[in-house]
Design an enzyme around this catalytic site. Structure first.
Site, PDB file in Angstrom:
ATOM      1  N   ARG A 172       6.925  45.658  60.460  1.00  0.00           N
ATOM      2  CA  ARG A 172       8.187  46.030  61.323  1.00  0.00           C
ATOM      3  C   ARG A 172       8.057  44.579  62.447  1.00  0.00           C
ATOM      4  O   ARG A 172       8.545  43.361  62.343  1.00  0.00           O
ATOM      5  CB  ARG A 172       9.646  46.265  60.722  1.00  0.00           C
ATOM      6  CG  ARG A 172       9.321  47.133  62.569  1.00  0.00           C
ATOM      7  CD  ARG A 172       9.968  48.288  61.861  1.00  0.00           C
ATOM      8  NE  ARG A 172       9.812  49.340  60.104  1.00  0.00           N
ATOM      9  CZ  ARG A 172      10.153  50.503  60.056  1.00  0.00           C
ATOM     10  NH1 ARG A 172      11.393  51.362  60.983  1.00  0.00           N
ATOM     11  NH2 ARG A 172      10.256  51.197  59.290  1.00  0.00           N
ATOM     12  N   LYS A 232      -1.981  58.027  59.241  1.00  0.00           N
ATOM     13  CA  LYS A 232      -1.015  58.230  58.486  1.00  0.00           C
ATOM     14  C   LYS A 232      -2.083  59.804  58.091  1.00  0.00           C
ATOM     15  O   LYS A 232      -2.889  60.023  57.946  1.00  0.00           O
ATOM     16  CB  LYS A 232      -1.590  57.927  57.446  1.00  0.00           C
ATOM     17  CG  LYS A 232      -0.035  56.863  57.213  1.00  0.00           C
ATOM     18  CD  LYS A 232      -0.314  55.274  56.471  1.00  0.00           C
ATOM     19  CE  LYS A 232       0.541  54.352  56.019  1.00  0.00           C
ATOM     20  NZ  LYS A 232       1.731  54.606  56.016  1.00  0.00           N
TER      21      LYS A 232
HETATM   22  N1  BES Z   1       2.986  50.586  54.704  1.00  0.00           N
HETATM   23  C1  BES Z   1       3.761  51.669  55.483  1.00  0.00           C
HETATM   24  C2  BES Z   1       4.196  51.565  53.917  1.00  0.00           C
HETATM   25  C3  BES Z   1       4.305  52.445  52.614  1.00  0.00           C
HETATM   26  C4  BES Z   1       4.161  53.248  51.964  1.00  0.00           C
HETATM   27  C5  BES Z   1       3.738  51.160  51.497  1.00  0.00           C
HETATM   28  C6  BES Z   1       3.817  53.338  50.788  1.00  0.00           C
HETATM   29  C7  BES Z   1       3.158  51.359  50.195  1.00  0.00           C
HETATM   30  C8  BES Z   1       3.911  52.592  49.927  1.00  0.00           C
HETATM   31  C9  BES Z   1       4.382  50.788  56.462  1.00  0.00           C
HETATM   32  O1  BES Z   1       3.814  50.719  57.585  1.00  0.00           O
HETATM   33  C10 BES Z   1       5.249  52.600  56.477  1.00  0.00           C
HETATM   34  O2  BES Z   1       3.697  53.076  57.257  1.00  0.00           O
HETATM   35  N2  BES Z   1       5.429  52.878  57.029  1.00  0.00           N
HETATM   36  C11 BES Z   1       6.349  54.638  57.346  1.00  0.00           C
HETATM   37  C12 BES Z   1       7.547  54.286  58.344  1.00  0.00           C
HETATM   38  C13 BES Z   1       8.244  55.352  58.944  1.00  0.00           C
HETATM   39  C14 BES Z   1       7.046  55.800  59.846  1.00  0.00           C
HETATM   40  C15 BES Z   1       9.002  55.254  60.217  1.00  0.00           C
HETATM   41  C16 BES Z   1       6.688  54.524  56.078  1.00  0.00           C
HETATM   42  O3  BES Z   1       7.142  54.503  55.433  1.00  0.00           O
HETATM   43  O4  BES Z   1       6.590  56.486  55.879  1.00  0.00           O
HETATM   44 MN    MN Z   2       2.631  51.995  58.195  1.00  0.00          MN
END
Ligand code: BES
Ligand code: MN
Ligand code: ZN
Length: 504
Positions: free
Chosen positions: A354, A280
């Site tokens: 997931r 990230k």
């Molecule tokens: N934990 C994140 C989602 C999240 C984002 C939670 C902001 C709380 C606040 C999740 O694991 C994630 O990173 N999701 C990605 C999915 C993408 C790679 C398809 C996302 O939402 O960007």
């Molecule tokens: Mn994630």
């Protein structure tokens, strides 16, 4: 402790005078009888105060006025109650929370609510008193464990909340389950707020034991070896890059008849989500400490249900992992085999929730044959784009379960909004090398494709997925019943669901 413990009591009349008195005012500045009485004894002070301020009596309006010297109390707080009818647990808890907001700005140690002339439909005067008090209690939670330099006198000083009511016994009784609810919400907020050097899978599992074993919840902790035997390749894949070992914690509360099928809750417990190799961006990455908020809600719910001795059989399963980049971490393109036998091509290691849930869901369904399965997860950033922090996303294969959840959402104030799931969305997960890929190729409908992924690990059991990425943590404002930060979203929602539909 992370806060001052607020003592709540219900009395017929108050004796202490060194207190803040709280009275209610309805929309259009209509005084309740207690407010009218105070207004009369102060020669119209309350009316003047309302007229010289923006106070209309709406829910959320609170006005704090210094008591005149001849009145033997410290302060008078006017609390808006809105319309005279239509009160619910949510509105009453919100009002109680707003009152706490006003009290927190004062050095007062005791508040006395004179609101006993209210009752409403099916809610008795005792219920009303208890619900107001529980809202105040919910708002009083703060986390300042690591603040070593905060001055005691700068913190809210409220120690005692005295609610004046004609029927203290019935209020005390109505308060018992609400206190249990607040304790569950507090536990949820606490573990979600703890930093990840303190709460990681192993320490989190210990914390769950410490909190729930004394309440007679059965706890099983599966370690990596146990999970390997079960074939949980997806969950283990996510934890593979972390120095911290993964855990699966199984909690059981058996409050129902022994022949009753359990209901099941499953939570995403990513104790920190760096994204893994699909790292990230740095900005606000620290917020990913709350990527275990789904599991926190499940753990908090178990505390509430056990504390109020709910007459239902419940199993709760939380998958606890840390998602880190490492020489041994999973890579984009890796193929993992889930416990169900289905294979997953990991196109993005940041779509890890997931992967954790798919094995936890499969395990729960196979092992416990539940009446329903509800999972909670901070699953996608996309849900905050769609719904903001005002609704959790609801996805389900079962209309009845959905309707019940929506009703509980409405009553509890933990709002939900259903989004669609269809075969066309499902197709977006088709992989050229495995049974599915963990993300779709575009960025469209990210929350829905995540839900479609989960559904592939649910057979015929009624199932709902709550995406709480937007609602679990709110930093930009305080809510009526919660300070900034962890909201405890989900605990009240699911406690309400159980109470209304699943108790013997
Ligand atoms: N934990 C994140 C989602 C999240 C984002 C939670 C902001 C709380 C606040 C999740 O694991 C994630 O990173 N999701 C990605 C999915 C993408 C790679 C398809 C996302 O939402 O960007
Ligand atoms: Mn994630
Ligand atoms: Zn995540």
């Amino acid at each position: 402790m992370t806060m001052k413990n607020l003592k709540v009591q219900f009395l017929k009349e108050a004796t202490n005078t060194d207190v803040a008195i709280v009275v209610g005012v309805f929309s259009g500045k209509e005084l309740s009888s207690a407010a009218q009485f105070l207004n009369d004894t102060t020669h119209g002070l309350l009316k003047t105060a309302m007229d010289t301020n923006h106070f209309k009596g709406k829910i959320g309006d609170v006005l704090s006025i210094v008591a005149p010297n001849d009145l033997k109390v410290r302060r008078i707080i006017l609390a808006g109650f809105g319309k005279k009818e239509g009160f619910s647990q949510k509105t009453l808890q919100d009002i109680g929370g707003h009152i706490y907001g006003a009290l927190a700005a004062t050095p007062d140690k005791e508040a006395v609510f004179h609101l006993s002339d209210l009752s409403e439909g099916s809610l008795s005067k005792g219920d009303v008193a208890a619900m107001l008090a529980s809202g105040t209690l919910l708002r009083s939670w703060h986390f300042n464990k690591y603040m070593t330099k905060q001055k005691e006198e700068d913190l809210p000083q409220l120690e005692t909340l005295t609610v004046i009511t004609e029927d203290p016994e019935s209020a005390e009784k109505a308060f018992i389950p609400l206190k249990a609810q607040a304790d569950g919400v507090f536990l949820c907020r606490e573990v979600a707020t703890e930093p990840c050097n303190i709460i990681y899978p192993e320490s989190y599992a210990d914390k769950i034991k410490d909190e729930l074993k004394p309440l007679n919840v059965d706890i099983d902790v599966l370690n990596e070896k146990d999970m390997k035997k079960l074939g949980m390749g997806c969950l283990l894949g996510v934890g593979q890059g972390s120095r911290k070992e993964s855990r699966l914690v199984v909690m059981k509360w058996n409050g129902g008849p022994s022949d009753q099928q359990p209901v099941a809750f499953v939570g995403k417990g990513v104790t920190f989500d760096t994204g893994g190799i699909s790292l990230k961006p740095g900005l606000n990455m620290h917020e990913m400490k709350y990527d275990m908020a789904g599991s926190a809600a499940v753990v908090g719910l178990m505390k509430t249900l056990a504390a109020r001795k709910a007459k239902v059989n419940v199993v709760a399963v939380v998958g606890l992992v840390e998602n880190m980049p490492d020489g041994d971490a999973i890579r984009p393109g890796d193929v993992l085999t889930s416990m169900s036998g289905q294979t997953v091509e990991v196109l993005n290691t940041d779509a890890e929730g997931r992967l954790v849930l798919c094995d936890a869901l499969w395990y729960t369904q196979e092992k416990f044959n539940p009446q329903f399965m509800i999972n909670l997860a901070t699953l996608t950033g996309a849900i905050t784009i769609a719904l903001g922090d005002l609704h959790g996303g609801l996805f389900s294969n079962n209309d009845e379960l959905c309707d019940r959840l929506k009703d509980s959402a409405h009553k509890s104030g933990d709002a939900l909004w259903r989004l669609p799931m269809t075969e066309d969305y499902n197709k977006l997960l088709k992989s050229p090398v495995a049974d599915m890929q963990n993300i779709s190729n575009g960025r469209m409908a990210g929350s829905i494709t995540a839900a479609q992924f989960l559904e592939r690990f649910v057979n015929d059991v009624p199932w709902a997925h709550l995406d709480i990425a937007g609602t679990a943590w709110i930093d930009n404002r305080q809510l009526p019943t919660s300070a900034k930060g962890a909201t405890g979203y989900g605990v009240r929602l699911l406690d309400q669901l159980i109470k209304d539909h699943y108790e013997a």
